[in-house]
Every structure is written in structure tokens, then in C-alpha cells.
Scaffold this motif. Structure first.
Motif, PDB file in Angstrom:
ATOM      1  N   UNK A   1       3.562  -1.448 -34.491  1.00  0.00           N
ATOM      2  CA  UNK A   1       3.193  -2.770 -33.994  1.00  0.00           C
ATOM      3  C   UNK A   1       2.480  -2.681 -32.649  1.00  0.00           C
ATOM      4  N   UNK A   2       1.592  -3.646 -32.412  1.00  0.00           N
ATOM      5  CA  UNK A   2       0.913  -3.818 -31.131  1.00  0.00           C
ATOM      6  C   UNK A   2       1.459  -5.078 -30.457  1.00  0.00           C
ATOM      7  N   UNK A   3       1.439  -5.096 -29.123  1.00  0.00           N
ATOM      8  CA  UNK A   3       1.872  -6.298 -28.415  1.00  0.00           C
ATOM      9  C   UNK A   3       0.953  -6.566 -27.225  1.00  0.00           C
ATOM     10  N   UNK A   4       0.906  -7.818 -26.784  1.00  0.00           N
ATOM     11  CA  UNK A   4       0.019  -8.195 -25.681  1.00  0.00           C
ATOM     12  C   UNK A   4       0.543  -9.442 -24.978  1.00  0.00           C
ATOM     13  N   UNK A   5       0.031  -9.655 -23.759  1.00  0.00           N
ATOM     14  CA  UNK A   5       0.203 -10.912 -23.022  1.00  0.00           C
ATOM     15  C   UNK A   5      -1.206 -11.451 -22.792  1.00  0.00           C
ATOM     16  N   UNK A   6      -1.640 -12.463 -23.547  1.00  0.00           N
ATOM     17  CA  UNK A   6      -3.022 -12.950 -23.415  1.00  0.00           C
ATOM     18  C   UNK A   6      -3.217 -13.795 -22.162  1.00  0.00           C
ATOM     19  N   UNK A   7      -4.472 -13.979 -21.805  1.00  0.00           N
ATOM     20  CA  UNK A   7      -4.815 -14.844 -20.677  1.00  0.00           C
ATOM     21  C   UNK A   7      -4.465 -16.289 -20.998  1.00  0.00           C
ATOM     22  N   UNK A   8      -4.267 -17.070 -19.932  1.00  0.00           N
ATOM     23  CA  UNK A   8      -4.107 -18.515 -20.065  1.00  0.00           C
ATOM     24  C   UNK A   8      -5.251 -19.171 -19.297  1.00  0.00           C
TER      25      UNK A   8
ATOM     26  N   UNK B   1       9.011   0.292 -15.022  1.00  0.00           N
ATOM     27  CA  UNK B   1       7.658  -0.184 -14.735  1.00  0.00           C
ATOM     28  C   UNK B   1       7.729  -1.675 -14.436  1.00  0.00           C
ATOM     29  N   UNK B   2       7.016  -2.106 -13.404  1.00  0.00           N
ATOM     30  CA  UNK B   2       6.997  -3.523 -13.035  1.00  0.00           C
ATOM     31  C   UNK B   2       5.552  -3.999 -12.983  1.00  0.00           C
ATOM     32  N   UNK B   3       5.257  -5.060 -13.724  1.00  0.00           N
ATOM     33  CA  UNK B   3       3.946  -5.709 -13.699  1.00  0.00           C
ATOM     34  C   UNK B   3       4.091  -7.095 -13.086  1.00  0.00           C
ATOM     35  N   UNK B   4       3.181  -7.442 -12.179  1.00  0.00           N
ATOM     36  CA  UNK B   4       3.147  -8.798 -11.639  1.00  0.00           C
ATOM     37  C   UNK B   4       1.851  -9.462 -12.089  1.00  0.00           C
ATOM     38  N   UNK B   5       1.991 -10.536 -12.862  1.00  0.00           N
ATOM     39  CA  UNK B   5       0.855 -11.334 -13.313  1.00  0.00           C
ATOM     40  C   UNK B   5       0.747 -12.520 -12.356  1.00  0.00           C
TER      41      UNK B   5
ATOM     42  N   UNK C   1      -4.619 -15.856 -15.537  1.00  0.00           N
ATOM     43  CA  UNK C   1      -5.810 -15.043 -15.785  1.00  0.00           C
ATOM     44  C   UNK C   1      -5.486 -13.550 -15.807  1.00  0.00           C
ATOM     45  N   UNK C   2      -4.299 -13.153 -15.325  1.00  0.00           N
ATOM     46  CA  UNK C   2      -3.858 -11.760 -15.433  1.00  0.00           C
ATOM     47  C   UNK C   2      -3.273 -11.541 -16.824  1.00  0.00           C
ATOM     48  N   UNK C   3      -3.520 -10.370 -17.389  1.00  0.00           N
ATOM     49  CA  UNK C   3      -3.150 -10.171 -18.791  1.00  0.00           C
ATOM     50  C   UNK C   3      -2.965  -8.692 -19.091  1.00  0.00           C
ATOM     51  N   UNK C   4      -2.558  -8.426 -20.325  1.00  0.00           N
ATOM     52  CA  UNK C   4      -2.572  -7.063 -20.853  1.00  0.00           C
ATOM     53  C   UNK C   4      -2.967  -7.160 -22.322  1.00  0.00           C
ATOM     54  N   UNK C   5      -3.913  -6.341 -22.729  1.00  0.00           N
ATOM     55  CA  UNK C   5      -4.457  -6.423 -24.084  1.00  0.00           C
ATOM     56  C   UNK C   5      -3.495  -5.783 -25.085  1.00  0.00           C
ATOM     57  N   UNK C   6      -3.803  -5.946 -26.367  1.00  0.00           N
ATOM     58  CA  UNK C   6      -2.957  -5.382 -27.415  1.00  0.00           C
ATOM     59  C   UNK C   6      -2.860  -3.864 -27.258  1.00  0.00           C
ATOM     60  N   UNK C   7      -1.642  -3.368 -27.323  1.00  0.00           N
ATOM     61  CA  UNK C   7      -1.385  -1.937 -27.195  1.00  0.00           C
ATOM     62  C   UNK C   7      -0.002  -1.650 -27.766  1.00  0.00           C
TER      63      UNK C   7
ATOM     64  N   UNK D   1      -0.943  -6.622 -11.181  1.00  0.00           N
ATOM     65  CA  UNK D   1      -0.378  -5.759 -10.149  1.00  0.00           C
ATOM     66  C   UNK D   1       0.720  -4.910 -10.777  1.00  0.00           C
ATOM     67  N   UNK D   2       0.808  -3.652 -10.379  1.00  0.00           N
ATOM     68  CA  UNK D   2       1.753  -2.741 -11.013  1.00  0.00           C
ATOM     69  C   UNK D   2       2.522  -1.923  -9.979  1.00  0.00           C
ATOM     70  N   UNK D   3       3.665  -1.402 -10.404  1.00  0.00           N
ATOM     71  CA  UNK D   3       4.408  -0.413  -9.633  1.00  0.00           C
ATOM     72  C   UNK D   3       5.347   0.307 -10.593  1.00  0.00           C
ATOM     73  N   UNK D   4       5.841   1.474 -10.207  1.00  0.00           N
ATOM     74  CA  UNK D   4       6.687   2.251 -11.111  1.00  0.00           C
ATOM     75  C   UNK D   4       7.636   3.131 -10.307  1.00  0.00           C
TER      76      UNK D   4
END
Length: 331
Positions: free
Chosen positions: A272-279, A188-192, A196-202, A120-123
Motif C-alpha cells: 500500500x501507498x499513503x499520502x497527506x495531500x495539500x489543502x 521521525x517528526x514532520x511539521x506541516x 499547502x505542506x504535504x507528502x506525496x504517495x509513498x 519541516x522535519x526532524x529525527x
């Protein structure tokens, strides 16, 4: 009251209880609200327990520099916001902000792919070319003239009218600027909602952020791994110039706790790339996590990008504290 009614009342379905420490936004009297024509609803100010007075005393601990790898320049606060306060802030923001589940189409190699953002996102905010006047209107940062929002004159703002950072987030932005010496105009606000919510390497290396951007990233709620890896490591055989950093870059994993903040700066985003992987498994239902990032967009293209990928034109969602899930909000 009859005996029958007494028994029914005793064995009836109990009213759901809020988890211990939950901020009861529905029943609490807010200290005030931030309002704007582009907000779907008024956004409450921080409750007294997390008020501006507390934020002015932050960070809770000094930042620790992590710069022992090529092109890496981090300042890591463990935590920036005290753990107990961070949990309150997490619950308050989840209950108080409008969120979106953005969907869009991309074309790669002539093939169209439909993307549904896995969080979920908002900005909020506007780029350096503009600012918000006292009444909320968007005006030119240099001349003070009102910027048109519609028609050809609206340009990058025509589709997504910018909206100011609400006070509950702006208090934290000001604290972050004071602690880091950086300037930010976007939040920017992300709600995980779960593991299972994630963000890939970027990497956040868009041109509209300018060279060597600084990005402050806060973690609230569940602990999640923050992974980083170097894009590439040049060597002299591949044409790297003398004086380039020739150290071998190793992947990095930071287990971000509630209240932690990472400032990424210098050449970090470029390299550098960064991510939050799934659990998965027992860690999937982790209670949710909010990520807040403060950034500085230099030009109008930055505003268009952030609103397109974090708000877009879809429905608004808001946290339902009874059913404990995001539900579509209707005025």
C-alpha cells in the motif's frame, strides 16, 4: 507619568497574545531537559500537564483493526491521546524541537532535480546495530565498544552523528510499545505548517526496516486526510497463485484528528501507498499539524537514510511564538 506617555502607552501596539491553550515554553520553568552533543540546543521534558504519568494511562481508546482489504493491516486509535492533551502536546513539540527544511538533489533518467522538502522535519534515534551508552556515546549493541563517528571507521555515522530520542518523545515511544507490542528505535517528526505542506504517495518499505515493518503514526494539531491506495491487485490471469487474496482493493481515506494514531503493520507497507495531500482555499491555513512516526531501523543504512532526508547539513529552525513561524535558529 505624563499625560502624553499615558496616552502613548494606551494606544501603543499591544504585545501579541498566545492562542488559548498555548504552552508558554519561554516563561514556564521546565521539569528538566534532554541534552546531547548532537542536539543544537537542550530539549525540554514534557510539562506537568502532559507528563509521563498521563502517558502511562494511554491509549485513551482501544485500537480498531482495519484489515478488510487485501494486504491491509491497520490498528486505528481514535484517539490515542485525548484531544485536549493532544493540542497541548502539538504546541509544546512545535516550540521545543529543532526542525529542518531539507534540500537535496536526485537523478532520474540522467536528469538532476533539486528537491526542497515540502514540510519541516526532524529525527532522532539509531538503528539496531548500535545503542546509546549512559553518557550519550554511540556504542556497538552487541559488544558495547564505542562506535567511531569520524573518518573511515565512522561508516554510515560519519556524516550524521546519531542523537538519542529526547525524553519528551521517548515517553510516548514507551507508551506506544506497551500498547502495540512493537519495538521502535527511531522517531521521525514532520511539521506541516499549513494545508499547502504535504507528502506525496509513498510506502515505507525500505530494506533497512526489514520484512513486514510496523510503523506507528501519530497526528497532532489540524485534522488532515490520510489517503491510502493499493499498489496493485494481482489476479489469477496475471499469474497469481491459488490462495492469494483476490478481493478488490479500494482506496481509503481517514480524516486524522488530533491525538489519533495509526499502526501500519504486516504486509501494509509492501502493498500500500499513503499520502497527506495539500489543502486549498479556506482549509489551507489550518493552524498546522505535527506527525510523529516511530519505526525500527535494522541496520546502519537506516540511520544514514533518516538523517540524510530529515536533518542533513542545513540550518536549524525553531518556532517563533511571537511571529508564529519557523525561524532560523542561531546559537
Amino acid at each position: 507619568m505624563s499625560k502624553r506617555r499615558t496616552i502613548d502607552a494606551f494606544f501603543g501596539s499591544p504585545k501579541p497574545k498566545k492562542p488559548r491553550g498555548e504552552v508558554d515554553v519561554d516563561n514556564a520553568t521546565p521539569a528538566g531537559h534532554s541534552t546531547h552533543a548532537a542536539y543544537p540546543f537542550p530539549i525540554p521534558h514534557l510539562p506537568a500537564s502532559i507528563g509521563a504519568e498521563l502517558l502511562e494511562s494511554l491509549p485513551a481508546r482501544p485500537g480498531r483493526a482495519i484489515d478488510d482489504q487485501p494486504d491491509l493491516d491497520l490498528l486505528y486509535f481514535e484517539p490515542y491521546v485525548p484531544r485536549s492533551t493532544a493540542q497541548q502536546l502539538f504546541r509544546f513539540l512545535r516550540s521545543s524541537l529543532p526542525f529542518y527544511r531539507v534540500e537535496y538533489d536526485i537523478r532520474r533518467g540522467g536528469i538532476s532535480t533539486h528537491i526542497r522538502t515540502p514540510r519541516w522535519t526532524t529525527v532522532f534515534g539509531v538503528d539496531d546495530t548500535s545503542r546509546f551508552a549512559e553518557g550519550g556515546a554511540v556504542v556497538d549493541a552487541r559488544t558495547g565498544a564505542r562506535v567511531p563517528m569520524t573518518g573511515d571507521g565512522g561508516g554510515h555515522y560519519a556524516k550524521y552523528p546519531p542523537r538519542p530520542i529526547p525524553k519528551c518523545l521517548d515517553d510516548l515511544r514507551r507508551s506506544t510499545e506497551a500498547a502495540t507490542g512493537c519495538k521502535f528505535n527511531f522517531c521521525l517528526v514532520n511539521y506541516y505548517a499549513s494545508g499547502s505542506d504535504s507528502i506525496s504517495f509513498h510506502s515505507d518499505d525500505e530494506r533497512f526496516l526489514g520484512p513486514r515493518p510496523a510503523i506507528a503514526s501519530f497526528s497532532l494539531g489540524a485534522r488532515r486526510d490520510f489517503l491510502m491506495k493499493h499498489k496493485s491487485v494481482p489476479n489469477l490471469a496475471d499469474g497469481a497463485a491459488d490462495g492469494d487474496d483476490q478481493r478488490e482493493a479500494k482506496s481509503l481515506k481517514l480524516p486524522l484528528g488530533s491525538g489519533d494514531m495509526i499502526l501500519m503493520r504486516g504486509r501494509t507497507q509492501t502493498n500500500w501507498l499513503h499520502s497527506i495531500p495539500k489543502r486549498s482555499g479556506k482549509d489551507e491555513q489550518d493552524g498546522g499539524r505535527i506527525n510523529i512516526t516511530f519505526r525500527r531501523a535494522m541496520v546502519k543504512a537506516g540511520s544514514a537514510n533518516y538523517y540524510n532526508y530529515n536533518v542533513n547539513t542545513g540550518p536549524v529552525y525553531r518556532w517563533d511564538s511571537v511571529n508564529r513561524e519557523m525561524k532560523q535558529w542561531n546559537p
